[in-house]
Design an enzyme around this catalytic site. Structure first.
Site, mmCIF file in Angstrom:
data_model
loop_
_atom_site.group_PDB
_atom_site.id
_atom_site.type_symbol
_atom_site.label_atom_id
_atom_site.label_comp_id
_atom_site.label_asym_id
_atom_site.label_seq_id
_atom_site.Cartn_x
_atom_site.Cartn_y
_atom_site.Cartn_z
ATOM 1 N N ARG A 26 -18.060 -3.029 6.810
ATOM 2 C CA ARG A 26 -17.554 -3.909 5.724
ATOM 3 C C ARG A 26 -16.841 -3.117 4.640
ATOM 4 O O ARG A 26 -16.817 -3.507 3.478
ATOM 5 C CB ARG A 26 -18.681 -4.746 5.112
ATOM 6 C CG ARG A 26 -19.340 -5.669 6.115
ATOM 7 C CD ARG A 26 -20.163 -6.755 5.457
ATOM 8 N NE ARG A 26 -20.795 -7.569 6.467
ATOM 9 C CZ ARG A 26 -21.991 -7.312 6.979
ATOM 10 N NH1 ARG A 26 -22.680 -6.269 6.559
ATOM 11 N NH2 ARG A 26 -22.488 -8.101 7.903
ATOM 12 N N LYS B 281 -2.157 -3.769 1.175
ATOM 13 C CA LYS B 281 -2.024 -4.766 2.248
ATOM 14 C C LYS B 281 -2.278 -4.067 3.573
ATOM 15 O O LYS B 281 -1.630 -3.058 3.877
ATOM 16 C CB LYS B 281 -0.630 -5.387 2.252
ATOM 17 C CG LYS B 281 -0.463 -6.497 1.239
ATOM 18 C CD LYS B 281 0.864 -7.216 1.450
ATOM 19 C CE LYS B 281 1.060 -8.306 0.405
ATOM 20 N NZ LYS B 281 2.404 -8.910 0.503
ATOM 21 N N GLU C 240 14.332 -0.938 2.380
ATOM 22 C CA GLU C 240 13.288 -1.286 1.394
ATOM 23 C C GLU C 240 13.596 -0.655 0.043
ATOM 24 O O GLU C 240 13.349 -1.249 -1.003
ATOM 25 C CB GLU C 240 11.906 -0.804 1.860
ATOM 26 C CG GLU C 240 11.230 -1.673 2.886
ATOM 27 C CD GLU C 240 10.777 -3.040 2.356
ATOM 28 O OE1 GLU C 240 10.758 -3.270 1.125
ATOM 29 O OE2 GLU C 240 10.467 -3.899 3.200
ATOM 30 N N LYS D 69 6.496 -0.531 -7.719
ATOM 31 C CA LYS D 69 5.561 -1.294 -6.891
ATOM 32 C C LYS D 69 4.172 -1.310 -7.519
ATOM 33 O O LYS D 69 3.500 -2.346 -7.546
ATOM 34 C CB LYS D 69 5.516 -0.738 -5.458
ATOM 35 C CG LYS D 69 4.499 -1.511 -4.611
ATOM 36 C CD LYS D 69 4.734 -1.505 -3.141
ATOM 37 C CE LYS D 69 3.749 -2.495 -2.486
ATOM 38 N NZ LYS D 69 3.853 -2.565 -1.054
ATOM 39 N N GLU E 97 -1.276 -11.292 -4.621
ATOM 40 C CA GLU E 97 -0.081 -12.109 -4.425
ATOM 41 C C GLU E 97 -0.306 -13.576 -4.765
ATOM 42 O O GLU E 97 0.011 -14.471 -3.984
ATOM 43 C CB GLU E 97 0.449 -11.953 -2.989
ATOM 44 C CG GLU E 97 1.924 -12.312 -2.905
ATOM 45 C CD GLU E 97 2.610 -11.831 -1.646
ATOM 46 O OE1 GLU E 97 2.528 -10.628 -1.348
ATOM 47 O OE2 GLU E 97 3.213 -12.658 -0.979
ATOM 48 N N ARG F 159 3.646 -10.756 -7.209
ATOM 49 C CA ARG F 159 3.789 -9.788 -6.119
ATOM 50 C C ARG F 159 4.810 -10.257 -5.085
ATOM 51 O O ARG F 159 5.395 -9.435 -4.367
ATOM 52 C CB ARG F 159 2.421 -9.513 -5.467
ATOM 53 C CG ARG F 159 2.502 -8.423 -4.421
ATOM 54 C CD ARG F 159 1.159 -7.864 -4.012
ATOM 55 N NE ARG F 159 1.332 -6.862 -2.970
ATOM 56 C CZ ARG F 159 0.423 -6.001 -2.607
ATOM 57 N NH1 ARG F 159 -0.762 -5.986 -3.191
ATOM 58 N NH2 ARG F 159 0.661 -5.131 -1.638
ATOM 59 N N ASN G 21 8.967 -9.206 -2.077
ATOM 60 C CA ASN G 21 9.573 -9.739 -0.851
ATOM 61 C C ASN G 21 11.028 -10.126 -1.066
ATOM 62 O O ASN G 21 11.573 -10.955 -0.325
ATOM 63 C CB ASN G 21 8.780 -10.951 -0.351
ATOM 64 C CG ASN G 21 7.553 -10.518 0.394
ATOM 65 O OD1 ASN G 21 7.523 -9.429 0.980
ATOM 66 N ND2 ASN G 21 6.516 -11.322 0.357
ATOM 67 N N HIS H 157 13.382 -10.636 1.858
ATOM 68 C CA HIS H 157 12.533 -10.669 3.051
ATOM 69 C C HIS H 157 12.504 -12.012 3.769
ATOM 70 O O HIS H 157 12.091 -12.074 4.921
ATOM 71 C CB HIS H 157 11.098 -10.269 2.692
ATOM 72 C CG HIS H 157 10.913 -8.787 2.502
ATOM 73 N ND1 HIS H 157 11.692 -8.045 1.644
ATOM 74 C CD2 HIS H 157 10.035 -7.918 3.056
ATOM 75 C CE1 HIS H 157 11.300 -6.776 1.675
ATOM 76 N NE2 HIS H 157 10.300 -6.669 2.529
ATOM 77 N N HIS I 213 12.606 -11.602 7.675
ATOM 78 C CA HIS I 213 11.553 -11.932 8.645
ATOM 79 C C HIS I 213 12.097 -12.861 9.727
ATOM 80 O O HIS I 213 11.763 -12.719 10.908
ATOM 81 C CB HIS I 213 10.354 -12.570 7.941
ATOM 82 C CG HIS I 213 9.577 -11.589 7.111
ATOM 83 N ND1 HIS I 213 8.904 -11.943 5.968
ATOM 84 C CD2 HIS I 213 9.383 -10.260 7.238
ATOM 85 C CE1 HIS I 213 8.328 -10.882 5.440
ATOM 86 N NE2 HIS I 213 8.598 -9.844 6.199
ATOM 87 N N HIS J 279 12.625 -3.816 10.689
ATOM 88 C CA HIS J 279 12.336 -4.478 9.406
ATOM 89 C C HIS J 279 13.310 -4.072 8.298
ATOM 90 O O HIS J 279 13.916 -4.925 7.641
ATOM 91 C CB HIS J 279 10.890 -4.173 8.997
ATOM 92 C CG HIS J 279 10.506 -4.793 7.696
ATOM 93 N ND1 HIS J 279 10.398 -6.156 7.524
ATOM 94 C CD2 HIS J 279 10.245 -4.251 6.480
ATOM 95 C CE1 HIS J 279 10.070 -6.417 6.267
ATOM 96 N NE2 HIS J 279 9.977 -5.277 5.610
HETATM 97 N N1 GLY Z 1 5.350 -5.250 1.111
HETATM 98 C C1 GLY Z 1 5.153 -6.157 0.053
HETATM 99 C C2 GLY Z 1 3.850 -6.003 -0.638
HETATM 100 O O1 GLY Z 1 3.166 -5.012 -0.461
HETATM 101 O O2 GLY Z 1 3.445 -6.878 -1.364
#
Ligand code: GLY
Length: 337
Positions: A113, A135, A177, A205, A215, A219, A223, A226, A230, A242
């Site tokens: 966990r 993420k 990016e 970032k 998010e 956040r 994107n 994006h 996507h 990507h």
């Molecule tokens: N790649 C976008 C983020 O980390 O929120």
């Protein structure tokens, strides 16, 4: 060795540092939790950077392609961690690009966990995006990154030595990016040398992640470009990588903002100048893609809770814009054909 920049991701008791510079991997030991007696190093055979972990460790290799970004791979890693007797006092170290750090991060988030994880990003895309912000996740046959967790690392290393041998295409993906950050702030990123530019992207970032870790809102600005990206990745069955898709997505976002009257044509030209001229990235829609298919895919975007939703530039800067009609989207796509 050149100077190593230290950028802080400020998240209260889960704050951490990102080390950026040539030779930064030599400083890895400074990021490992003091309790860690052993490390599970997750990497790929093809990763050129070999880290000198200062504590006893076992190395686990995962496959090189997106097809290995699966729950099965996470299961195999966790079984390996169990066999070596890894505990919550130890540490997982992910060494590689976004695929490795996403998978290693999710295995670390799940095993017992949650065990600490440190990332050593070896691609430009990993350094400016994937390794930062917590993420983690894997794909399902039904779609990309559908299973995952927010699990912040204890630290991140961006060693620019790894970029010396990065294939051109991977470098271009990183530029896709990186180009995004040019439009999130008014910074003149092109005036910076590579180390400072990567460090500044990490800072931007970090600031966004610190303001909205999970998010709930802001956040989503990360994107930018994006939504179409996507859709393009799916429509081309990932023949378009990507970062390549993000480059096209940034140009589309500028056109759409212009069609909607949010920015003037000079701002669209600025997008071309950065993405197409400075970074030398392809900006045209690939031939043979059906616009109706792109529209359908963009409707399924995770942000699209209230109609077609995009991150768009405007008088107040880049923001999330929901409920966009089909016609302006079709007009913006037509400009790119
Ligand atoms: N790649 C976008 C983020 O980390 O929120």
């Amino acid at each position: 060795m050149t100077e190593i920049r230290r950028v802080r991701v400020p998240l209260a008791d889960r704050s951490y540092e990102v080390l950026v510079g040539r030779g930064a991997a030599a400083e890895l030991g400074t990021l490992l939790p003091g309790s860690a007696r052993r490390a599970a190093v997750v990497t790929q055979e093809t990763v050129p950077l070999h880290i000198a972990a200062s504590i006893p460790h076992e190395v686990f290799h995962i496959g090189a392609d997106e097809q290995h970004k699966t729950l099965e791979t996470v299961g195999e890693l966790c079984r390996g961690f169990a066999r070596m007797g890894l505990t919550r006092n130890d540490v997982v170290i992910g060494v590689g690009g976004g695929l490795v750090t996403d998978v290693a991060g999710f295995a670390a988030a799940s095993y017992h966990r949650g065990v600490p994880v440190v990332h050593v990003a070896t691609t430009l895309l990993g350094m400016v995006d994937a390794a930062i912000g917590g993420k983690t996740g894997v794909n399902l046959p039904e779609g990309k990154n559908l299973v995952g967790a927010f699990w912040q690392p204890s630290g991140v290393v961006c060693d620019l030595d790894a970029l010396d041998t990065l294939p051109d295409r991977e470098m271009r993906c990183g530029y896709g990016e990186m180009a995004k950050y040019h439009f999130l702030t008014g910074d003149d990123l092109l005036a910076l040398d590579m180390t400072s530019r990567i460090a500044r992207c990490v800072e931007i970032k970090a600031e966004v992640v610190a303001s909205d870790e999970r998010e709930g809102g802001r956040r989503a600005l990360l994107n930018y470009g994006h939504t179409l990206a996507h859709a393009l990745e799916t429509a081309t069955e990932h023949r378009l990588a990507h970062g390549e898709a993000v480059a096209i997505g940034l140009i589309f976002a500028a056109h759409l903002a212009n069609v909607l009257g949010r920015v003037g044509v000079e701002r669209v030209d600025e997008h071309f100048a950065v993405v197409g001229e400075e970074y030398g990235l392809a900006t045209d829609l690939p031939a043979g893609i059906e616009v109706a298919r792109l529209l359908e895919l963009m409707r399924r975007d995770k942000k699209a809770l209230d109609g077609l939703t995009f991150v768009l530039d405007g008088p107040d800067g880049v923001e999330v814009v929901a409920g966009v009609d089909d016609q302006p989207v079709l007009d913006a796509l037509a400009r790119m054909a």
